[in-house]
Write a protein that holds these residues in place. Structure first.
Motif, short mmCIF file in Angstrom:
data_model
loop_
_atom_site.label_atom_id
_atom_site.label_comp_id
_atom_site.label_asym_id
_atom_site.label_seq_id
_atom_site.Cartn_x
_atom_site.Cartn_y
_atom_site.Cartn_z
N ARG A 184 33.75 81.80 18.77
CA ARG A 184 34.29 81.14 19.95
C ARG A 184 33.96 81.96 21.20
O ARG A 184 33.52 81.43 22.21
N VAL A 186 31.94 80.82 24.44
CA VAL A 186 32.52 80.86 25.78
C VAL A 186 31.61 81.63 26.73
O VAL A 186 31.31 81.19 27.83
N ASP A 198 45.72 68.07 26.59
CA ASP A 198 44.86 68.89 25.75
C ASP A 198 45.14 68.61 24.28
O ASP A 198 44.22 68.43 23.48
N LYS A 219 37.56 72.01 30.62
CA LYS A 219 38.34 73.23 30.41
C LYS A 219 38.36 73.58 28.91
O LYS A 219 38.15 74.73 28.53
N GLN A 267 35.15 74.97 27.90
CA GLN A 267 34.99 76.34 28.38
C GLN A 267 35.81 77.31 27.54
O GLN A 267 35.43 78.45 27.35
N GLU A 268 36.97 76.82 27.04
CA GLU A 268 37.80 77.67 26.20
C GLU A 268 37.21 77.84 24.81
O GLU A 268 37.64 78.68 24.04
N TRP A 325 37.22 75.42 22.48
CA TRP A 325 37.96 74.66 21.46
C TRP A 325 37.23 73.38 21.07
O TRP A 325 37.36 72.89 19.97
N GLN A 366 43.72 75.85 17.18
CA GLN A 366 44.50 75.65 18.40
C GLN A 366 45.35 74.38 18.27
O GLN A 366 46.52 74.37 18.66
#
Lengths: 887, 110
Positions: free
Chosen positions: A6, A10, B13, B55, B58-59, B61, B87
């Motif tokens: 991850r 990122v 989310d 977002k 970018q995280e 997930w 998550q």
């Protein structure tokens, strides 16, 4: 694994967002276009006509750009983007206005360079005074008797072994310093050697540049160590011109051959060391050496002291008389000793002065940013109107300050890096010895960077906030005058602060100059013109009897005095020399003295000492040359001693006894004249001369014939007929006629030991700082005056048009500046007076001296007038018609 | 037309992650799916949906990929990543706790 995965994703996304901006933007546009097409399709499917569906979508898509913007924000790299564009913008702004950029960078760079340079010196002298491993745990062992002076705790070879085993210690080592005579060049040379136990260099982490250092295995306790020598960098450069073939060569030190095995870096020449040798430690002959120990990490001093107390009490039981009764063991950290040294307050003061210089630079940059901000109100207002938030504008303005600071820091570090070594070369002996290790290394660069961060915040924040507010006010239609009045109050405060700081710096500089002048004017008790002195070391193992030693000294005196260049010459035994050098502190008994046990200085000098130095006699007579040879028991005392010992009687004819003759077991290098018991008859009184340095009060002192106790180190004092340093070769030749193997430590003139150099150095540095500060402050003043007058051109023009006399306009123009300057001056003077009592603890005085303060005021007033003259002329030369039309 | 109720901060989310469990979807389809599954209650505006997607991407997930739709149009499809799945579990547990707590408060006799 998934976390790493991850994280990698990122990071790659961030990189993509930053570096492939066009691609990312295109993707975003494509994605949203697809969305709206789908949406239109759906609307159509729900039965709307294609036009109506598109209209609905258009309505929804009205905020397309807003959505895009929100997405960009969500990607979390927005601030980097903004920062990049801010920096670009700031660079462009500076490009358009290089004068502004260069002057602000220079202002800050001066202060940062000065602070960083002094930080590097402080780092080398105060923070990390030794280049050794675990230097902050090295301690000297001392013995405190119930009364009397502290003694160094010396150990025998066996005791040293036991000491090294102590559980609270890493280890212990011994270092002893000797001057030795190095033969082999035109004149024998005296070199400063340090002898270490075999374990010392490894313990201290001394790494050679070339070759190797000696080890414990080859120089163990007991057998004579191999005759090997490790050179320091400076000696290697001096003697071998830095050639690697120095390794394996032989040095004749005191007639013994030593083989060079390695060279250590310059930083290890702490006390001007030339050569490091293994220390011979004979077991069983009772000889002792002072030990240095290194505490184990985490061991407190008290715990180590307790263990050593037990250990030294054991030592005391096996030795007789050598240790004082009921002593207490104390450990004195080497770094503490060093930090207590006299250099620290001086350096701290200079460091503080550099900090003040930097503050002035910051104030100037703030003034310039504020002043420039007034001209940017329109621009800022337009930015507001286009939707920039307040914080965005503040960031933009801060970015400019940051850019200036970064440029200034880079310039400052480069300047400091290249200037520091050559500046250190100008530094006088005592400071240079310690400060010589200073370099602009990682620590100093880190310091400069932290300083820069602080500077950027100090000098950037207020202007950024103020200027962004003016922009906001302007767009809301508030009067532009309000903004400018806030700005001029701000500039006024800054001007006042600058003037106050400059006043303090100037007062400090003035105080240093006063102290220096006092030092120059202080009576030195003799005539130093064309005087030179040299140290002479007798070779060890020669002249070991009193008559032989006296003969060589007398031969030396004769040879030198017959030299045609010599007007007069004499000799004294170390530590005695010309004033203000000190003598040996001794306790005395004296005839007719009620309270016994007085301490006086004794100076062993030859009969012609007073005549050579032109020291006037107050009463009585000086002994003769034949008294010298007979070591006659006569003495000449100084006025202080005469006054203190016999206040109401004539001191001539009184008898005094130097107790050291009875008490000390003379060290092997002192040979007492046969039959001397230390009693002397006072035959003369000499006028007082400083004898404990120039800054300390004069101590009672007695001079007696040098032959009474002959040591092997002497000072040759010569008054030449011409330039004393030009006579060096003749003097060396004369000395070598007495004995060709006598080494001489270079000839120096009295200026070098008067303590003038330190005063001159401090004054020079402060003068430099004060001058630059004055320049910076006047520049700030000048720009404030210029801007405030330029800003009020219209007002002045109207006033002039309405018939106001030019003098009224001039007064109006300069009033605020004048108020600021007077406030600052008043505050600065008050601060100087207040600081004086604080600094007095460090014997920095005179800051409240009226003449110093008057000079400060005078200089500042002149500079203020000069700096505002040009802008003032501009204010009065406004042509109303032209000025009103151009507005 | 009454405005759809604002979603709790972070709830969107959670919903996006949940919707993506079954299959990768493009942004528009995610909106439609939410609307459909919630019985036409949860209408997410594009102004909220896309920033949320970006977002989450970018995280790390969810991850986006450009693919062809069934009509052969190019669209960005989002799929759940392994850490996104974790998550989701975390947020679901959190949601359960919060909603249970809210229910307790609301159903309590006063």
């Amino acid at each position: 694994v998934s976390r790493l995965e991850r994280w990698l994703r990122v990071v790659s996304l961030h990189v993509r967002s930053l570096c492939m901006k066009n691609r990312v933007e295109q993707d975003l546009a494509d994605e949203l276009t697809f969305h709206f097409e789908q949406e239109a399709q759906r609307q159509r499917a729900r039965g709307l006509s294609p036009e109506a569906a598109r209209a609905v979508v258009r309505r929804q898509a009205y905020g397309l750009e807003a959505v895009k913007d929100a997405c960009r924000d969500a990607r979390g790299v927005r601030w980097i983007d903004d920062a990049v564009s801010d920096i670009r913008y700031a660079v462009r702004t500076f490009g358009r206005n290089p004068g502004f950029a260069i002057s602000t960078v220079l202002m800050l760079a001066t202060g940062i360079a000065a602070s960083t340079g002094l930080f590097a010196v402080m780092d080398a002298v105060v923070l990390r005074p030794f280049p050794y491993v675990g230097a902050d745990r090295l301690a000297r062992v001392q013995l405190l008797p119930p009364s009397g002076p502290v003694r160094r705790a010396s150990v025998t070879a066996d005791e040293f072994r036991a000491l090294r085993q102590a559980s609270t210690l890493d280890d212990a080592y011994i270092r002893e310093s000797f001057t030795k005579t190095l033969a082999g060049s035109a004149f024998p040379e005296s070199v400063w050697t340090e002898s270490y136990t075999g374990n010392a260099l490894a313990l201290l982490g001394v790494q050679p540049i070339i070759g190797r250092v000696f080890t414990e295995a080859e120089a163990s306790i007991g057998p004579d160590p191999p005759r090997v020598a490790v050179l320091t960098y400076r000696f290697w450069q001096r003697r071998f011109a830095g050639q690697p073939n120095a390794l394996g060569q032989t040095l004749q030190l005191n007639d013994e051959p030593f083989t060079v095995i390695g060279v250590v870096p310059a930083e290890y020449s702490l006390d001007l060391t030339d050569v490091m040798l293994p220390l011979p430690m004979n077991v069983g002959n009772g000889a002792t050496w002072p030990a240095v120990v290194r505490l184990r990490t985490g061991t407190s001093i008290a715990v180590a002291e307790a263990e050593l107390q037990t250990l030294f009490e054991q030592f005391a039981r096996s030795r007789e008389n050598a240790l004082p009764r009921n002593f207490r063991v104390r450990l004195r950290l080497l770094v503490d000793e060093e930090r207590g040294a006299s250099l620290v307050p001086v350096l701290t003061m200079l460091f503080a002065a550099a900090g003040l210089l930097l503050l002035i630079g910051c104030a100037n940059v703030m003034i310039l940013l504020l002043a420039r901000g007034r001209y940017r109100v329109h621009e800022i207002a337009v930015r507001h109107a286009l939707g920039a938030t307040r914080s965005r504008i503040v960031r933009l303005l801060l970015c400019e300050a940051l850019l200036v600071t970064v440029a200034a820091t880079v310039a400052a570090v480069i300047a400091a890096r290249y200037l520091l070594p050559s500046l250190l070369d100008l530094v006088p002996g005592v400071i240079a010895q310690r400060a010589g290790r200073s370099v602009i290394g990682p620590t100093a660069i880190f310091f400069a960077a932290s300083l820069a961060a602080v500077v950027a915040v100090i000098s950037g924040a207020w202007p950024a906030v103020a200027v962004s507010r003016w922009g906001g006010d302007a767009i809301r239609g508030a009067s532009a005058a309000r903004g400018s009045s806030v700005g001029s109050v701000g500039s006024g405060v800054l001007i006042a602060a600058q003037v106050a700081i400059v006043a303090v710096l100037l007062a400090g500089t003035g105080a240093a100059m006063r102290a220096l002048v006092d030092l120059y004017r202080a009576p030195i008790g003799y005539d130093p013109t064309r005087v030179t002195i040299a140290q002479i070391y007798l070779p060890t193992n020669r002249y070991t009897t009193w008559p032989a030693r006296l003969a060589v000294y007398e031969r030396l005196r004769a040879e030198v005095s017959h030299e045609p260049l010599v007007e007069g010459s004499s000799i004294s035994l170390i530590p005695a020399g010309p004033p203000p050098l000190s003598g040996m502190t001794t306790r005395i008994d004296a005839q007719g003295l009620r309270d016994a046990d007085r301490e006086v200085l004794t100076l062993s000098v030859a009969s012609d000492y007073f005549a050579t130095l032109k020291m006037p006699l107050a009463r009585g007579r000086v002994w003769s040359a034949s008294d010298d040879a007979r070591a006659e028991g006569v003495t000449v005392i100084n006025e202080t001693m005469a006054r203190q010992l016999w206040p109401n009687e004539d001191s001539i004819g009184k008898r005094v006894r130097d107790r050291s003759f009875a008490e000390r077991q003379n060290p092997p290098w002192v040979l007492n004249a046969p039959g001397r018991d230390g009693w002397f008859e006072v035959i003369g009184v000499v006028r007082d001369a400083p004898n404990r340095g120039m800054r300390e009060p004069i101590a009672p002192a007695m001079y007696y014939p040098y032959a009474t106790a002959l040591s092997d180190v002497a000072v040759l004092l010569v008054r030449t007929r011409g330039n004393p340093l030009a006579a060096e070769r003749e003097l060396r030749t004369a000395v070598s006629r007495a004995d060709a193997s006598l080494p001489i430590i270079l000839f120096i003139t009295p200026e070098t030991f008067m303590g003038w150099q330190q005063g001159e150095f401090v004054t020079a540095v402060l003068l430099g700082f004060g001058g630059v500060a004055l320049l910076l402050a006047s520049f700030g003043l000048f720009s404030v005056a210029c801007y405030s007058i330029a800003h009020r051109t219209r007002e002045f023009a109207i006033r002039l048009a309405l018939g106001a006399p030019r003098s009224t306009v001039l007064r109006a123009a300069l009033q605020s500046v004048a108020v600021a300057v007077s406030l600052g001056l008043g505050f600065g003077l008050a601060l100087s007076v207040a600081l004086n009592s604080v600094l007095a603890r460090w014997s920095i005085r005179n800051m409240d001296d009226p003449s110093v303060l008057a000079a400060t005021v005078g200089i500042l007033v002149v500079v203020t007038v000069a700096a505002t003259l040009i802008p003032a002329r501009r204010a009065t030369s406004i042509e109303p018609a032209i000025a009103l039309r151009t507005e | 037309v009454s405005k759809p109720p604002d979603l709790f901060q972070g709830t969107l989310d959670l919903l996006i992650l949940k919707v993506l469990v079954l299959e990768p979807l493009n942004g528009w389809a995610i909106g439609q799916r939410l609307l459909q599954v919630s019985g036409e209650v949860l209408q997410v505006s594009d102004g909220s949906l896309y920033p949320a997607l970006h977002k989450l991407e970018q995280e790390g997930w969810i991850k986006g990929e450009w693919r062809a739709t069934e009509n052969n149009r190019r669209a960005k499809f989002y799929s759940l990543t392994r850490s996104g799945q974790k998550q989701l579990n975390k947020e679901m547990a959190h949601w359960d706790r919060i909603s249970a707590a809210i229910m307790r408060v609301l159903t309590r006799e006063v």
